[in-house]
Every structure is written in C-alpha cells, then in structure tokens.
Design an enzyme around this catalytic site. Structure first.
Site, mmCIF file in Angstrom:
data_model
loop_
_atom_site.group_PDB
_atom_site.id
_atom_site.type_symbol
_atom_site.label_atom_id
_atom_site.label_comp_id
_atom_site.label_asym_id
_atom_site.label_seq_id
_atom_site.Cartn_x
_atom_site.Cartn_y
_atom_site.Cartn_z
ATOM 1 N N HIS A 37 -7.633 -5.010 -1.652
ATOM 2 C CA HIS A 37 -6.387 -4.338 -1.307
ATOM 3 C C HIS A 37 -5.554 -5.155 -0.313
ATOM 4 C CE1 HIS A 37 -3.902 -0.747 -1.076
ATOM 5 N NE2 HIS A 37 -3.989 -0.731 0.238
ATOM 6 N N SER A 61 0.840 -1.186 0.000
ATOM 7 C CA SER A 61 0.000 0.000 0.000
ATOM 8 C C SER A 61 0.885 1.250 0.000
ATOM 9 C CB SER A 61 -0.943 -0.045 1.201
ATOM 10 O OG SER A 61 -1.938 0.936 1.101
ATOM 11 N N GLU A 96 -9.982 -3.507 -6.459
ATOM 12 C CA GLU A 96 -9.491 -2.408 -5.628
ATOM 13 C C GLU A 96 -9.395 -1.124 -6.434
ATOM 14 O OE1 GLU A 96 -5.393 -2.309 -4.229
ATOM 15 O OE2 GLU A 96 -5.069 -4.268 -5.132
#
Length: 290
Positions: free
Chosen positions: A261, A137, A231
C-alpha cells in the site's frame, strides 16, 4: 454494509484502531526528517488549513491539489508528507496539501466538503489548465469524490488526476480483502473496517461521494491509478479502472508486482517506487502541457 463474512465492529474496537492509526502517523511518520530539498509553507484554501509543498531551486510549473492518506481518521499534510513531496519533485508542480477534517469527530461528508471548499479556492487563483488533483489511500478516495462533486456543482475540472491505492468501495466487497490479506504487510482488514465505520457514521457506504466506484464517473479528467499487487485494496483499483473506462474516461492503471500500500512514499530508496513516481510525474506534466 460489509460482506456477510465481516461482523461490524463495536465502538470500543473502532476507538482502539483509530488511536493506533493516529499514533502511527504522529509518532512514527512525523519523526521522519523532511528532505533537504523540500520547502514547506502553511497556508489556507477557502478557510481550510493547507500546506504548500515545493522543491528548492526549482520553479514550479502548475499546481497539484493533494489529499493525504490516513484512512479518513488519521494523518495530516505534515505527518503524511512523503507522497506529496515525492509528487512535487517528479511532477515539477507546486503541491497544496489539504488539512481536511478527520473522522470519527467529523464523519462524512466533512472531508469531501473541505476538499471541495479548497478546490474552489484554488480555482480562484490557478488557471484550470495548470491544475491537477491527486491523493493517496483515503486521499485517493477523496480525490475521486472531489471530482464528482466539482463536476456536479458545474465547476471546471482539472486537467489530470492521480490516485495511489484508493479505497473506491467502502463496502469492502473486493475479493482482494480476502485473497491479499496474508501478503499485505501494511493494511489490516480489521483496521480498515474500523476506519470506514468511523468515517461513515450513519451514511450508506454505497453513496457516490463515499464510494466512487458507485458514482457516475462520466466527464472526469484523465486519471492515473497506481497500486501494488500485495495489498488488500488491489481490487478497489482494478474495479475502479474498469468503471472509469466504461464511462469513457481516459484511465491508466499501473499495478506494480510485489508492492504494498502506497509504496510510492518510499521514494528514490526503492527502485519500484522511483519508477512509479517517474510515471506519475510524466502523466501530470503531459496533461499540464509540460
């Protein structure tokens, strides 16, 4: 900064989103038990706090410098442990997870500066041929920014990079912010926008060390990008892969259908996560000569 259909959020809304994201990491993720095979040790790298993650009854071969997720505003090596521990297990490496400074208290470039300081310290103790960098991320974003910053500083680069669901374009111009919003069960577009505004402060979102999509990517090491098809950050991975390929970087893009995600955090309990992690482990071991 953002596409025309997005209205910048006010300070109160940003604060509310940041508080919710931090509560999720400290109250939910931190409550998960540490797997029994995982050994943790607090350390520091170049004055930056870090967490060493190893797997019991194994002898690590190589080191992975890890940058955790949390949208630049939340998370720590301990409460965002799962992806790092899973990578330590599948790659057979020692993982060093950096406890970089968070926004909005410390906006860009604080996190990149911390990552670079930690990387310099690792280079002092680990042969570059035994080193990979990785993150999930926001940590994936910082991984790419670190590589660009290290290259521009004339530092030797690691043998491989692995990024899970990176945010490569903080202007949020990818179409998937609209086309995947209804199927993404993890990431809210507004929450992500709030985090990005907190991280950016007064910085232009198109700066190379903010949004790696706009950086000169030439000379970066072989890179594996993994993401899910469900996502909002999907286009940030696909567009990044195209830019890396155009810069003659050896890049592999793996999109797992129906996944959200950083699904790799779920580890062996989810078959798709287990397979993605096996692929990431093979990638790291191959490039570290294992």
């Amino acid at each position: 900064m953002f596409p025309r259909y997005m209205t910048p959020l006010d300070a109160q809304k940003i604060t509310e989103h940041v508080q919710r994201q931090r509560a999720f990491f400290t109250d939910v993720l931190a409550a998960r038990p540490v797997p029994g095979d995982v050994r943790l040790r607090d350390t520091e790298l170049g004055g930056i706090p870090a967490l060493e993650v190893t797997i019991r009854q194994t002898r690590p071969r190589g080191t992975t410098l890890w940058l955790h997720g949390g949208a630049f505003v939340a998370g720590s090596p301990r409460n965002a442990l799962a992806p790092a521990a899973n990578v330590a297990r599948v790659s057979g490496t020692r993982v060093l997870s950096v406890d970089y400074r968070l926004a909005p208290e410390h906006p860009h470039p604080a996190a990149v500066d911390d990552a670079l300081a930690a990387y310099r310290a690792v280079l002092d103790e680990v042969p570059v041929g035994e080193l990979a960098v990785a993150g999930e991320s926001a940590g994936g974003t910082l991984t790419l920014a670190l590589l660009v910053a290290a290259r521009d500083a004339g530092l030797p680069l690691p043998r491989a990079a692995v990024v899970f669901s990176p945010a490569s374009d903080l202007t949020m111009a990818g179409r998937s912010f609209r086309t995947k919003a209804e199927v993404d069960p993890v990431v809210s577009v507004e929450a992500l926008q709030a985090a990005f505004q907190a991280y950016l402060g007064e910085t232009d979102a198109t700066r190379p060390l903010v949004s790696p999509l706009f950086a000169d990517l030439a000379g970066l090491p072989p890179t594996l990008i993994q993401c899910g098809s469900h996502e909002v950050l999907l286009d940030d991975s696909t567009r990044l892969a195209a830019r890396l390929a155009a810069a003659d970087v050896a890049v592999a893009l793996e999109v797992t259908a129906g996944m959200s995600h950083v699904f790799q955090a779920r580890g062996p309990e989810l078959p798709q996560a287990a397979e993605a992690l096996r692929s990431a482990g093979r990638f790291v071991r191959h490039h570290l000569g294992g």
